[in-house]
Design a protein around this motif. Sequence first.
Motif, PDB file in Angstrom:
ATOM      1  N   ALA A 228       0.827  -1.209   0.000  1.00  0.00           N
ATOM      2  CA  ALA A 228       0.000   0.000   0.000  1.00  0.00           C
ATOM      3  C   ALA A 228       0.861   1.259   0.000  1.00  0.00           C
ATOM      4  O   ALA A 228       0.546   2.241  -0.688  1.00  0.00           O
ATOM      5  N   LEU A 229       1.960   1.239   0.745  1.00  0.00           N
ATOM      6  CA  LEU A 229       2.831   2.412   0.819  1.00  0.00           C
ATOM      7  C   LEU A 229       3.499   2.687  -0.525  1.00  0.00           C
ATOM      8  O   LEU A 229       3.561   3.839  -0.977  1.00  0.00           O
ATOM      9  N   SER A 230       3.983   1.640  -1.182  1.00  0.00           N
ATOM     10  CA  SER A 230       4.615   1.820  -2.488  1.00  0.00           C
ATOM     11  C   SER A 230       3.617   2.355  -3.508  1.00  0.00           C
ATOM     12  O   SER A 230       3.924   3.272  -4.281  1.00  0.00           O
ATOM     13  N   THR A 231       2.412   1.800  -3.500  1.00  0.00           N
ATOM     14  CA  THR A 231       1.374   2.259  -4.432  1.00  0.00           C
ATOM     15  C   THR A 231       0.994   3.707  -4.168  1.00  0.00           C
ATOM     16  O   THR A 231       0.874   4.517  -5.101  1.00  0.00           O
ATOM     17  N   ALA A 232       0.811   4.051  -2.898  1.00  0.00           N
ATOM     18  CA  ALA A 232       0.398   5.415  -2.546  1.00  0.00           C
ATOM     19  C   ALA A 232       1.465   6.434  -2.931  1.00  0.00           C
ATOM     20  O   ALA A 232       1.147   7.517  -3.459  1.00  0.00           O
ATOM     21  N   LEU A 233       2.724   6.116  -2.697  1.00  0.00           N
ATOM     22  CA  LEU A 233       3.800   7.051  -3.031  1.00  0.00           C
ATOM     23  C   LEU A 233       3.932   7.229  -4.541  1.00  0.00           C
ATOM     24  O   LEU A 233       4.196   8.338  -5.022  1.00  0.00           O
ATOM     25  N   PHE A 234       3.742   6.145  -5.290  1.00  0.00           N
ATOM     26  CA  PHE A 234       3.834   6.270  -6.745  1.00  0.00           C
ATOM     27  C   PHE A 234       2.691   7.127  -7.284  1.00  0.00           C
ATOM     28  O   PHE A 234       2.905   8.003  -8.136  1.00  0.00           O
ATOM     29  N   LEU A 235       1.481   6.889  -6.801  1.00  0.00           N
ATOM     30  CA  LEU A 235       0.352   7.714  -7.228  1.00  0.00           C
ATOM     31  C   LEU A 235       0.560   9.172  -6.821  1.00  0.00           C
ATOM     32  O   LEU A 235       0.227  10.095  -7.576  1.00  0.00           O
TER      33      LEU A 235
ATOM     34  N   SER B 101       8.889   5.638  -3.486  1.00  0.00           N
ATOM     35  CA  SER B 101       7.996   4.489  -3.678  1.00  0.00           C
ATOM     36  C   SER B 101       8.763   3.219  -4.012  1.00  0.00           C
ATOM     37  O   SER B 101       8.271   2.112  -3.783  1.00  0.00           O
ATOM     38  N   ALA B 102       9.970   3.371  -4.554  1.00  0.00           N
ATOM     39  CA  ALA B 102      10.761   2.195  -4.919  1.00  0.00           C
ATOM     40  C   ALA B 102      11.321   1.485  -3.693  1.00  0.00           C
ATOM     41  O   ALA B 102      11.594   0.282  -3.743  1.00  0.00           O
ATOM     42  N   VAL B 103      11.496   2.214  -2.596  1.00  0.00           N
ATOM     43  CA  VAL B 103      12.089   1.613  -1.394  1.00  0.00           C
ATOM     44  C   VAL B 103      11.173   0.540  -0.794  1.00  0.00           C
ATOM     45  O   VAL B 103      11.599  -0.607  -0.605  1.00  0.00           O
ATOM     46  N   PRO B 104       9.897   0.849  -0.485  1.00  0.00           N
ATOM     47  CA  PRO B 104       9.034  -0.224   0.031  1.00  0.00           C
ATOM     48  C   PRO B 104       8.781  -1.326  -0.994  1.00  0.00           C
ATOM     49  O   PRO B 104       8.510  -2.469  -0.613  1.00  0.00           O
ATOM     50  N   LEU B 105       8.891  -1.009  -2.293  1.00  0.00           N
ATOM     51  CA  LEU B 105       8.723  -2.049  -3.306  1.00  0.00           C
ATOM     52  C   LEU B 105       9.849  -3.074  -3.215  1.00  0.00           C
ATOM     53  O   LEU B 105       9.610  -4.288  -3.314  1.00  0.00           O
ATOM     54  N   ALA B 106      11.074  -2.605  -3.016  1.00  0.00           N
ATOM     55  CA  ALA B 106      12.205  -3.523  -2.872  1.00  0.00           C
ATOM     56  C   ALA B 106      12.070  -4.361  -1.602  1.00  0.00           C
ATOM     57  O   ALA B 106      12.333  -5.575  -1.608  1.00  0.00           O
ATOM     58  N   ILE B 107      11.643  -3.719  -0.511  1.00  0.00           N
ATOM     59  CA  ILE B 107      11.444  -4.458   0.742  1.00  0.00           C
ATOM     60  C   ILE B 107      10.314  -5.468   0.585  1.00  0.00           C
ATOM     61  O   ILE B 107      10.380  -6.592   1.107  1.00  0.00           O
ATOM     62  N   LEU B 108       9.277  -5.085  -0.163  1.00  0.00           N
ATOM     63  CA  LEU B 108       8.162  -6.000  -0.413  1.00  0.00           C
ATOM     64  C   LEU B 108       8.640  -7.242  -1.156  1.00  0.00           C
ATOM     65  O   LEU B 108       8.242  -8.367  -0.824  1.00  0.00           O
ATOM     66  N   ALA B 109       9.494  -7.056  -2.159  1.00  0.00           N
ATOM     67  CA  ALA B 109       9.996  -8.194  -2.922  1.00  0.00           C
ATOM     68  C   ALA B 109      10.746  -9.171  -2.019  1.00  0.00           C
ATOM     69  O   ALA B 109      10.549 -10.390  -2.096  1.00  0.00           O
ATOM     70  N   ALA B 110      11.606  -8.638  -1.153  1.00  0.00           N
ATOM     71  CA  ALA B 110      12.357  -9.503  -0.241  1.00  0.00           C
ATOM     72  C   ALA B 110      11.429 -10.187   0.764  1.00  0.00           C
ATOM     73  O   ALA B 110      11.605 -11.372   1.087  1.00  0.00           O
ATOM     74  N   SER B 111      10.436  -9.452   1.248  1.00  0.00           N
ATOM     75  CA  SER B 111       9.513 -10.016   2.236  1.00  0.00           C
ATOM     76  C   SER B 111       8.618 -11.084   1.625  1.00  0.00           C
ATOM     77  O   SER B 111       8.328 -12.109   2.262  1.00  0.00           O
ATOM     78  N   VAL B 112       8.167 -10.859   0.390  1.00  0.00           N
ATOM     79  CA  VAL B 112       7.354 -11.864  -0.303  1.00  0.00           C
ATOM     80  C   VAL B 112       8.176 -13.128  -0.541  1.00  0.00           C
ATOM     81  O   VAL B 112       7.680 -14.251  -0.372  1.00  0.00           O
ATOM     82  N   HIS B 113       9.429 -12.949  -0.923  1.00  0.00           N
ATOM     83  CA  HIS B 113      10.313 -14.098  -1.136  1.00  0.00           C
ATOM     84  C   HIS B 113      10.437 -14.923   0.143  1.00  0.00           C
ATOM     85  O   HIS B 113      10.332 -16.164   0.120  1.00  0.00           O
ATOM     86  N   ALA B 114      10.640 -14.241   1.273  1.00  0.00           N
ATOM     87  CA  ALA B 114      10.751 -14.944   2.549  1.00  0.00           C
ATOM     88  C   ALA B 114       9.436 -15.625   2.922  1.00  0.00           C
ATOM     89  O   ALA B 114       9.425 -16.758   3.425  1.00  0.00           O
ATOM     90  N   ARG B 115       8.311 -14.950   2.667  1.00  0.00           N
ATOM     91  CA  ARG B 115       7.006 -15.524   2.998  1.00  0.00           C
ATOM     92  C   ARG B 115       6.737 -16.787   2.177  1.00  0.00           C
ATOM     93  O   ARG B 115       6.258 -17.797   2.709  1.00  0.00           O
ATOM     94  N   LEU B 116       7.047 -16.735   0.882  1.00  0.00           N
ATOM     95  CA  LEU B 116       6.826 -17.903   0.032  1.00  0.00           C
ATOM     96  C   LEU B 116       7.682 -19.083   0.482  1.00  0.00           C
ATOM     97  O   LEU B 116       7.233 -20.230   0.465  1.00  0.00           O
ATOM     98  N   HIS B 117       8.915 -18.807   0.888  1.00  0.00           N
ATOM     99  CA  HIS B 117       9.767 -19.885   1.391  1.00  0.00           C
ATOM    100  C   HIS B 117       9.191 -20.469   2.675  1.00  0.00           C
ATOM    101  O   HIS B 117       9.229 -21.687   2.883  1.00  0.00           O
ATOM    102  N   ARG B 118       8.666 -19.606   3.532  1.00  0.00           N
ATOM    103  CA  ARG B 118       8.084 -20.091   4.779  1.00  0.00           C
ATOM    104  C   ARG B 118       6.841 -20.931   4.514  1.00  0.00           C
ATOM    105  O   ARG B 118       6.494 -21.813   5.313  1.00  0.00           O
TER     106      ARG B 118
END
Length: 242
Positions: free
Chosen positions: A20-27, A72-89
Amino acid sequence: MTTAPSRRGQGGPPLTLLAALSTALFLASLVAGALASGRGHPSVYAEAADRLGYLTTQPQALRLAGLLQFSSAVPLAILAASVHARLHRLGVRAPGAGIALAGGIISAAALMLSALLQWTMSRHGEADAILLVLHDLTFLTGGPGHVVPLGLLVAGVAVPGLLLKLLPRPVAAAGLVIAVVAELTTLTLLVPEAAYLLPVRFAALTWLVVAAVRLPADRRRISSGPAAAPAPNTASASGESR
């Protein structure tokens, strides 16, 4: 007696908040740039005079839009890493988790580069060919350079979400459609009309918010079918019959 350390605190930042933060900042970068300049950002396919007229007279709009887009790119990068960790879990060992990570990081990096190029343009107000080149690079990095890997991030979540039933089927299917359209924006490099597909980024960002809400935190939360009825105790049943 010692107990094993709790792993509850290793869940990472909330996916919904990051998406949500990445989307809001980009908009916000689009809205702020338009409000500061009183007009929309010109297309790279517009006349050179129109492009230069904007780029040489709207440094404040370029800086403001670049700042918010970079942010907006900063939370997007963190989101990618967090999604990767979540999928592994969740037990995903297929390439999907890695594709999501790579796509998200590349997408965030391209968005950052586009924002930095916008800031660079705001520093040089001379109407010359270099400014037009910078404008083209801003479009390429913030357009297909950002949207294509963003589609990989969506696909990297949607495919295991569909196959392993981590996401509702309609959500996963919508993600696959969005990912395909995002990859088709590559044609922008060959066919200018393909640029009309670039707004799929908004669908992708919205989908990431929805997926972040619906993706379970761990395998224990994955919905399963109704539990089977317990088998009758044959021993007690035979005893009662006696």
